[in-house]
Design a protein around this motif. Structure first.
Motif, mmCIF file in Angstrom:
data_model
loop_
_atom_site.group_PDB
_atom_site.id
_atom_site.type_symbol
_atom_site.label_atom_id
_atom_site.label_comp_id
_atom_site.label_asym_id
_atom_site.label_seq_id
_atom_site.Cartn_x
_atom_site.Cartn_y
_atom_site.Cartn_z
ATOM 1 N N VAL A 105 0.831 -1.202 0.000
ATOM 2 C CA VAL A 105 0.000 0.000 0.000
ATOM 3 C C VAL A 105 0.867 1.255 0.000
ATOM 4 C CG1 VAL A 105 -1.682 1.340 1.319
ATOM 5 C CG2 VAL A 105 -1.971 -1.134 1.089
ATOM 6 N N TRP A 114 -3.686 8.290 -3.649
ATOM 7 C CA TRP A 114 -4.912 7.523 -3.382
ATOM 8 C C TRP A 114 -5.857 7.681 -4.574
ATOM 9 C CZ3 TRP A 114 -5.371 3.940 0.213
ATOM 10 C CH2 TRP A 114 -4.534 3.993 1.324
ATOM 11 N N LYS A 116 -7.806 5.580 -8.165
ATOM 12 C CA LYS A 116 -8.328 4.295 -8.629
ATOM 13 C C LYS A 116 -7.204 3.454 -9.229
ATOM 14 C CE LYS A 116 -11.661 2.117 -11.718
ATOM 15 N NZ LYS A 116 -10.645 1.203 -12.293
ATOM 16 N N ILE A 119 -5.373 1.805 -6.403
ATOM 17 C CA ILE A 119 -6.139 0.696 -5.823
ATOM 18 C C ILE A 119 -6.045 -0.541 -6.711
ATOM 19 C CG2 ILE A 119 -8.436 -0.084 -5.143
ATOM 20 C CD1 ILE A 119 -7.272 1.930 -3.239
ATOM 21 N N ASP A 120 -6.099 -0.337 -8.023
ATOM 22 C CA ASP A 120 -6.030 -1.462 -8.961
ATOM 23 C C ASP A 120 -4.685 -2.175 -8.909
ATOM 24 O OD1 ASP A 120 -8.593 -0.949 -9.784
ATOM 25 O OD2 ASP A 120 -8.001 0.185 -11.572
ATOM 26 N N MET A 122 -2.923 -2.750 -6.175
ATOM 27 C CA MET A 122 -2.697 -3.379 -4.869
ATOM 28 C C MET A 122 -3.097 -4.848 -4.949
ATOM 29 S SD MET A 122 -3.958 -0.290 -2.370
ATOM 30 C CE MET A 122 -3.232 1.346 -2.528
ATOM 31 N N ASP A 126 -5.865 -7.283 -2.941
ATOM 32 C CA ASP A 126 -6.891 -7.974 -3.725
ATOM 33 C C ASP A 126 -6.890 -9.470 -3.411
ATOM 34 O OD1 ASP A 126 -8.522 -7.239 -6.521
ATOM 35 O OD2 ASP A 126 -7.988 -9.350 -6.322
ATOM 36 N N ALA A 219 -14.499 -2.858 -4.839
ATOM 37 C CA ALA A 219 -13.781 -1.583 -4.791
ATOM 38 C C ALA A 219 -13.921 -0.925 -3.426
ATOM 39 C CB ALA A 219 -14.293 -0.652 -5.889
ATOM 40 N N LYS A 222 -11.776 -2.811 -0.893
ATOM 41 C CA LYS A 222 -10.342 -2.572 -1.051
ATOM 42 C C LYS A 222 -9.946 -1.216 -0.473
ATOM 43 C CE LYS A 222 -7.948 -3.869 -4.590
ATOM 44 N NZ LYS A 222 -7.416 -4.080 -5.957
ATOM 45 N N ILE A 223 -10.764 -0.205 -0.734
ATOM 46 C CA ILE A 223 -10.455 1.130 -0.231
ATOM 47 C C ILE A 223 -10.432 1.138 1.299
ATOM 48 C CG2 ILE A 223 -11.320 3.496 -0.045
ATOM 49 C CD1 ILE A 223 -12.420 3.142 -2.911
ATOM 50 N N THR A 226 -7.459 -1.041 2.673
ATOM 51 C CA THR A 226 -6.163 -0.390 2.505
ATOM 52 C C THR A 226 -5.985 0.756 3.500
ATOM 53 O OG1 THR A 226 -7.104 0.980 0.728
ATOM 54 C CG2 THR A 226 -5.871 -0.974 0.083
ATOM 55 N N ARG A 227 -7.052 1.452 3.798
ATOM 56 C CA ARG A 227 -6.978 2.527 4.791
ATOM 57 C C ARG A 227 -6.678 1.957 6.180
ATOM 58 N NH1 ARG A 227 -5.898 7.766 3.551
ATOM 59 N NH2 ARG A 227 -7.216 8.500 1.848
#
Length: 269
Positions: A105, A114, A116, A119-120, A122, A126, A219, A222-223, A226-227
């Protein structure tokens, strides 16, 4: 009998009535639009679930339409919340995976922020979510459908009207034909090089005959995950009853409500 008992023992009716108060005027307005369209008038129709339900659903009464919408909201939110909670429990139960997840991350966010696109990228996050869903999931059966008319498959198998059919997700996810050591929680099994070189199909959003995960909003999960990974240290409270275990209700599987996760702000950056 069960429906009659439910009327007196649950507050579902009250929630539906409150929903009708909010949705009733919109439903009536949409029904008028649908009537005008059926009369040949060209109307700029809204493109959403409510309009689809009015035009194609079996419900026509305001209360029935409202109840169907509430059911859809419950199913979508419950599946997402349950699978995300399960993933957090799994991470707290296996804190040894926190460091590699955090490293991924941090590295991606430094490069892309931060976004999209970040995120894809990571892939370990996933993979962790996918393995968490595979290992427990939110239901032992998915795609439960009622047969509306007799149907014969190409192999001669017949399903009769009124029967229910479903895909056995839990059984598939724990089948040695599809997974090596399926009863072992292995959160990075999907980021290892694939024999066919196709890494896309290993992502949690990619479904197939060996991964049946219908429902969760990946999605969003994941957000949030990850936070949590980037901001907190966490572990299970070992003194909490049934910590980290699952609870089953019919075909549904959920994280045990008595589980306690201990969090603190990240100790190092």
């Amino acid at each position: 009998m069960s429906r009659l008992v439910a009327i007196f023992l649950t507050s579902t009716g009250n929630h539906v009535e409150r929903g009708v108060e909010f949705l009733g005027p919109t439903i009536r307005e949409r029904q008028k639009l649908a009537d005008r369209t059926r009369g040949g008038e060209v109307v700029d129709m809204p493109d959403d679930f409510l309009q689809w339900l009015i035009e194609n659903g079996t419900e026509s009464d305001e209360r029935d339409i409202t109840q169907r919408i509430l059911n859809m909201i419950f199913v979508s939110v419950q599946g997402t919340a349950s699978s995300l909670t399960r993933a957090v429990y799994d991470l707290a139960a296996h804190p040894e995976y926190l460091v590699p997840l955090r490293e991924e991350v941090d590295a991606v966010v430094r490069q892309d922020g931060w976004t999209k696109a970040a995120i894809d990228k990571m892939y370990k996050v996933d993979s962790f979510l996918k393995e968490s869903y595979r290992f427990d999931g939110v239901s032992s059966l998915v795609m439960i459908r009622k047969v509306l008319k007799d149907f014969t498959f190409s192999d001669g198998r017949v399903v009769l009207r009124g029967c229910y059919i479903a895909a056995p997700s839990y059984a598939v996810h724990h089948d040695v034909e599809f997974y090596e050591k399926p009863d072992v929680f292995d959160p990075f099994r999907y980021v290892r090089p694939q024999d066919d070189g196709d890494d896309v199909k290993q992502q949690v959003v990619s479904l197939g005959s060996s991964f049946l995960a219908f429902g969760p909003r990946v999605a969003i999960q994941k957000i949030i995950l990850t936070r949590i990974v980037s901001s907190y240290d966490l572990k299970l409270d070992d003194n909490a009853p049934a910590s980290g275990k699952s609870v089953e209700f019919g075909v549904f599987i959920g994280p045990h409500p008595t589980t306690t996760v201990l969090l603190r702000k990240r100790s190092s950056t």
